[in-house]
Design a protein around this motif. Structure first.
Motif, short mmCIF file in Angstrom:
data_model
loop_
_atom_site.label_atom_id
_atom_site.label_comp_id
_atom_site.label_asym_id
_atom_site.label_seq_id
_atom_site.Cartn_x
_atom_site.Cartn_y
_atom_site.Cartn_z
N GLU A 107 0.84 -1.21 0.00
CA GLU A 107 0.00 0.00 0.00
C GLU A 107 0.87 1.26 0.00
N LYS A 108 0.38 2.27 -0.71
CA LYS A 108 1.09 3.54 -0.78
C LYS A 108 0.23 4.63 -0.15
N TYR A 109 0.82 5.41 0.78
CA TYR A 109 0.08 6.45 1.50
C TYR A 109 0.61 7.84 1.14
N ASP A 110 -0.23 8.82 1.37
CA ASP A 110 0.14 10.22 1.12
C ASP A 110 1.28 10.62 2.06
N LEU A 118 -3.34 6.01 -1.00
CA LEU A 118 -3.33 6.44 -2.41
C LEU A 118 -3.61 5.28 -3.35
N SER A 119 -3.00 4.11 -3.06
CA SER A 119 -3.21 2.96 -3.95
C SER A 119 -2.78 1.67 -3.26
N SER A 120 -3.31 0.58 -3.78
CA SER A 120 -2.87 -0.76 -3.37
C SER A 120 -2.36 -1.48 -4.61
N THR A 121 -1.29 -2.23 -4.45
CA THR A 121 -0.65 -2.90 -5.60
C THR A 121 -0.45 -4.37 -5.31
N LEU A 122 -0.80 -5.18 -6.32
CA LEU A 122 -0.52 -6.61 -6.26
C LEU A 122 0.63 -6.93 -7.20
N ASP A 123 1.60 -7.67 -6.69
CA ASP A 123 2.70 -8.18 -7.51
C ASP A 123 2.65 -9.69 -7.52
N PRO A 134 2.97 -8.60 -14.89
CA PRO A 134 2.76 -7.16 -14.68
C PRO A 134 2.03 -6.93 -13.36
N SER A 135 2.36 -5.83 -12.67
CA SER A 135 1.68 -5.49 -11.42
C SER A 135 0.24 -5.04 -11.72
N SER A 136 -0.61 -5.15 -10.69
CA SER A 136 -1.99 -4.68 -10.80
C SER A 136 -2.26 -3.70 -9.66
N SER A 137 -2.57 -2.45 -10.00
CA SER A 137 -2.77 -1.41 -8.99
C SER A 137 -4.22 -0.95 -8.95
N LEU A 138 -4.68 -0.63 -7.74
CA LEU A 138 -6.03 -0.10 -7.55
C LEU A 138 -5.90 1.24 -6.85
N ALA A 139 -6.29 2.31 -7.53
CA ALA A 139 -6.15 3.66 -6.99
C ALA A 139 -7.18 3.91 -5.89
N ASN A 140 -6.73 4.55 -4.82
CA ASN A 140 -7.62 5.00 -3.75
C ASN A 140 -8.43 3.85 -3.15
N GLU A 161 -13.10 1.41 -1.51
CA GLU A 161 -12.56 2.75 -1.69
C GLU A 161 -12.19 3.36 -0.34
N TYR A 162 -11.11 4.13 -0.34
CA TYR A 162 -10.61 4.75 0.88
C TYR A 162 -11.66 5.67 1.50
N ASN A 163 -11.95 5.46 2.79
CA ASN A 163 -12.88 6.28 3.57
C ASN A 163 -14.31 6.26 3.03
N GLN A 164 -14.66 5.28 2.21
CA GLN A 164 -16.02 5.19 1.68
C GLN A 164 -16.47 3.73 1.69
N SER A 165 -17.78 3.56 1.80
CA SER A 165 -18.34 2.21 1.77
C SER A 165 -18.74 1.84 0.34
N LYS A 166 -17.76 1.95 -0.55
CA LYS A 166 -17.99 1.58 -1.94
C LYS A 166 -17.02 0.46 -2.31
N TYR A 167 -17.57 -0.63 -2.81
CA TYR A 167 -16.76 -1.79 -3.12
C TYR A 167 -16.78 -2.05 -4.63
N SER A 168 -15.73 -2.71 -5.09
CA SER A 168 -15.69 -3.14 -6.49
C SER A 168 -14.91 -4.45 -6.58
N VAL A 169 -15.10 -5.15 -7.72
CA VAL A 169 -14.39 -6.40 -7.97
C VAL A 169 -13.55 -6.26 -9.22
N ARG A 170 -12.30 -6.68 -9.14
CA ARG A 170 -11.45 -6.78 -10.32
C ARG A 170 -11.22 -8.26 -10.61
N LEU A 171 -11.49 -8.67 -11.84
CA LEU A 171 -11.22 -10.03 -12.27
C LEU A 171 -9.89 -10.08 -13.01
N ILE A 172 -9.06 -11.04 -12.66
CA ILE A 172 -7.78 -11.24 -13.37
C ILE A 172 -7.74 -12.68 -13.85
#
Length: 410
Positions: A107-110, A118-123, A134-140, A161-172
């Motif tokens: 995770e990367k923070y301000d 700021l973002s989370s990254t999967l390697d 290739p890495s996969s990053s999710l902003a905020n 999402e950071y500080n919000q109750s909003k979810y999403s799914v990424r398929l790889i």
């Protein structure tokens, strides 16, 4: 003096034994082949074996260290020709289910606001070669869960999402041979002021991804069940129509079977006293969810766990000092075993043999064999039908010739 030295040696030995609190033991030889010193920030659960047990991964601080068997030394970096950690700045890690590929989450923070993500990254790092995807990053967004499809190549990543109750799914969808993948994103249901969203879970059942949001309803919590069909060609999640989903159910847990046919909805939320212990069994068939059977397990319900074939489910019951035990129900919801008054802490199923672990490949082989066998029978049926039709046509012609001969004489 000799006695004092011996006592000091004993004290050192005791201190060392107290500090080295994680051990790797070889059962056959009954020898400890490696011991580790862990501090208060580390957990025993941070030590994770690779699928084939040839590697042992560990997070120390934010360093990911991989040890190889049988030497239990750090993996050799072929480029640098030294043994060194795999990666720094790692929050969590896990392994692919059937490949020696490790997934790291960082995770990367301000810089100015240390708590602002700021973002989370999967390697994705293959071992022992250390080749990478290739890495996969999710902003905020923060990564909440990683859920594998039964084909062991498709990964669903649940993020919030950071500080919000909003979810999403990424398929790889991974291409292991080429070290690359294709991906897609899908936004998930959100809450509102009257019914805020407090949690989200996802589960694969076959090619259907079940999304289970949990909402706050006045004094109790409720869940909903939203199935999404996987379109394999476009790698898109297609939601079922609203009328084919379940909304505002007074349950707290969604427990899918491993065979992708049944699931249980249960209330194990002690705040919801009116429904606590109630379980409902559903069956999934041809794109429909059908209610099967209700059950009331009582106030002692603490755990539900399907076996590895999805035919039986352990229902763990803990009533405190008065009564403890467990029962087993089948996929029809009928009780097949009931054992009471056992002072049990936990009950679990024996794992399947490793040769049977890849059930998806087994199913594919059965389907392929079935197609081959069916084709043989179809060919044989075709030959039979063909000869049968010839005989029938000859008989018909004989009858027709006799009839025409009679008509001509008249």
């Amino acid at each position: 003096e000799d006695e004092e030295e011996e006592e000091e040696d004993e004290d050192k030995k005791k201190r060392k034994e107290e500090i080295d609190n994680v051990f790797v033991r070889e059962i056959l030889s009954d020898q400890i082949i490696r011991s580790f010193v862990i501090n208060k920030d580390e957990k025993f659960s941070n030590f994770i074996w690779s699928p084939d047990s040839k590697f042992l991964g560990r997070i120390k601080g934010q360093l990911l260290i991989i040890y190889e068997l049988p030497s239990m030394k750090m993996v050799l970096d072929k480029k640098e020709n030294i043994r060194m950690p795999i990666k720094d700045g790692v929050k969590e890690f896990s392994w692919f289910p059937n490949n020696n590929i490790v997934i790291t989450i960082s995770e990367k923070y301000d810089a100015n606001k240390k708590d602002k993500l700021l973002s989370s990254t999967l390697d994705f790092i293959e071992l022992p070669s250390k080749d990478t995807f290739p890495s996969s990053s999710l902003a905020n967004s923060q990564i909440v869960d990683l859920v594998w499809h039964k084909n062991n190549k498709l990964l669903a990543i649940l993020s919030k999402e950071y500080n919000q109750s909003k979810y999403s799914v990424r398929l790889i969808d991974f291409n292991i041979a080429n070290k690359n993948y294709s991906s897609s994103n899908c936004k998930l249901p959100v809450g509102n002021v009257k019914r805020p969203l407090i949690d989200m879970k996802i589960y694969w059942m076959g090619d259907i991804l079940f999304v289970i949001p949990k909402y706050k309803e006045i004094n109790v919590e409720s869940i909903s069940v939203y199935p999404y069909n996987l379109n394999k060609q476009s790698l898109v999640l297609e939601p079922w129509p609203a009328e084919n989903s379940y909304d505002n159910l007074k349950h707290s847990h969604f427990v899918p079977s491993s065979n992708g046919v049944n699931f249980l909805l249960a209330c194990m939320d002690k705040n919801n006293t009116n429904n606590y212990g109630k379980c409902d069994l559903y069956v999934l068939n041809k794109g429909k969810m059908s209610f099967c059977k209700p059950s009331d397990m009582g106030a002692g319900l603490s755990k539900l766990e399907w076996d590895h074939d999805g035919r039986l489910c352990i229902v763990e019951l803990n009533y405190g000092k008065e009564r403890e035990g467990f029962k087993i129900i089948n996929c029809l919801g009928d009780s097949v075993f009931d054992n009471k008054d056992l002072k049990l802490i936990n009950v679990s199923w024996r794992p399947r043999h490793k040769f049977l672990l890849n059930q998806y490949e087994e199913e594919k082989k059965i389907e392929t064999d079935l197609v081959k066998i069916s084709k043989v029978y179809e060919d044989e049926d075709g030959e039979f039908l063909s000869s049968h039709e010839k005989k029938q046509r000859a008989l018909d012609k004989e009858v027709y010739d006799k009839f025409t001969a009679v008509m001509k004489r008249r």
